[in-house]
Design an enzyme around this catalytic site. Structure first.
Site, short mmCIF file in Angstrom:
data_model
loop_
_atom_site.label_atom_id
_atom_site.label_comp_id
_atom_site.label_asym_id
_atom_site.label_seq_id
_atom_site.Cartn_x
_atom_site.Cartn_y
_atom_site.Cartn_z
CB CYS A 51 23.39 -17.23 42.33
SG CYS A 51 22.54 -16.37 43.62
CE1 TYR A 82 26.07 -16.73 49.50
CE2 TYR A 82 26.84 -14.66 50.71
CZ TYR A 82 26.55 -15.36 49.54
OH TYR A 82 26.30 -14.70 48.30
CD GLU A 94 25.98 -19.11 46.37
OE1 GLU A 94 24.75 -19.32 45.69
OE2 GLU A 94 26.72 -18.54 46.73
CG ASP A 129 27.12 -14.72 40.12
OD1 ASP A 129 27.25 -13.46 40.35
OD2 ASP A 129 25.85 -15.24 39.92
CE1 TYR A 134 27.51 -17.81 43.29
CE2 TYR A 134 29.70 -16.94 42.90
CZ TYR A 134 28.59 -16.58 43.61
OH TYR A 134 28.42 -15.70 44.55
CB CYS A 197 17.33 -14.17 38.99
SG CYS A 197 17.35 -15.63 38.11
CB CYS A 206 18.54 -30.65 27.38
SG CYS A 206 19.22 -31.99 28.11
#
Length: 208
Positions: A51, A82, A94, A129, A134, A197, A206
């Site tokens: 998202c 959208y 997105e 999601d 996504y 969120c 990483c």
């Protein structure tokens, strides 16, 4: 409505429209223009990590990022809405356009934040999601960005494997077109601080 977890064939994609989505073009948080041209020396890269609401906030907070914009990329349908993207029939993800000053923020550091902020092993989803919009993606705008993206993916794949995680599914491709999302999506979490969120990393660092 069932979410599509596969990309449409070109002849099955929605027709879209010739007129682009109209936005104010002014970033709500820093007042900078979300529309090109960029300042001399600035670079842009387009990133998909689920998202775009939370993803855009992640990047606008990084020192060295000049401006961000929520949008759609990696698909077929021109100037999608959208609702069309969410249907899975445009092929778009997105994404967030990130315009940054490489003298202040290195591409490697930017990619480190990208990898650590989401789970790039989930295919056509991020957590709850679900849908092709996504998916994890990096759309590069230069050969140097392509090389950096591939190198960082390989490094993070190794780290994830050592942690017992799955294989990275992140799409890495040249940026063909970026389409702005509707105005209400731009800087959504600045307008709605308690809004949704979906960012959730793997907990694996990483090491770039």
């Amino acid at each position: 409505m069932a979410r599509s977890v596969s990309l449409p064939d070109p002849d099955q994609a929605l027709a879209g429209r010739s007129e682009p989505t109209r936005i104010s073009g002014v970033h709500m948080v820093n007042g900078h223009s979300m529309l090109p041209p960029w300042v001399t020396g600035a670079e842009q890269i387009v990133l998909g990590l689920g998202c775009f609401w939370g993803a855009e906030r992640l990047f606008w907070q990084l020192p060295g990022v000049l401006v961000t914009a929520a949008g759609y990329a990696g698909g077929i349908t021109p100037n999608p809405s959208y609702e069309e993207v969410c249907s899975g029939q445009t092929g778009h993800a997105e994404v967030v356009r990130v315009v940054f000053d490489p003298q202040q923020l290195s591409l490697d550091t930017l990619l480190k934040h990208f990898w650590e902020a989401h789970d790039p092993t989930q295919g056509m989803r991020q957590g709850n999601d679900i849908g092709s919009q996504y998916r994890s993606a990096i759309y590069y705008t230069s050969e140097a960005q392509r090389q950096a993206a591939l190198t960082s993916r390989a490094q993070y794949s190794t780290a994830l494997s050592e942690a017992g995680k799955g294989e990275v599914t992140t799409e890495i491709a040249p940026l063909a077109r970026f389409y702005y999302a509707e105005e209400y999506h731009q800087q959504y979490l600045a307008k709605n601080p308690a809004g949704y969120c979906g960012l959730k990393g793997t907990g694996v660092a990483c090491a770039i």
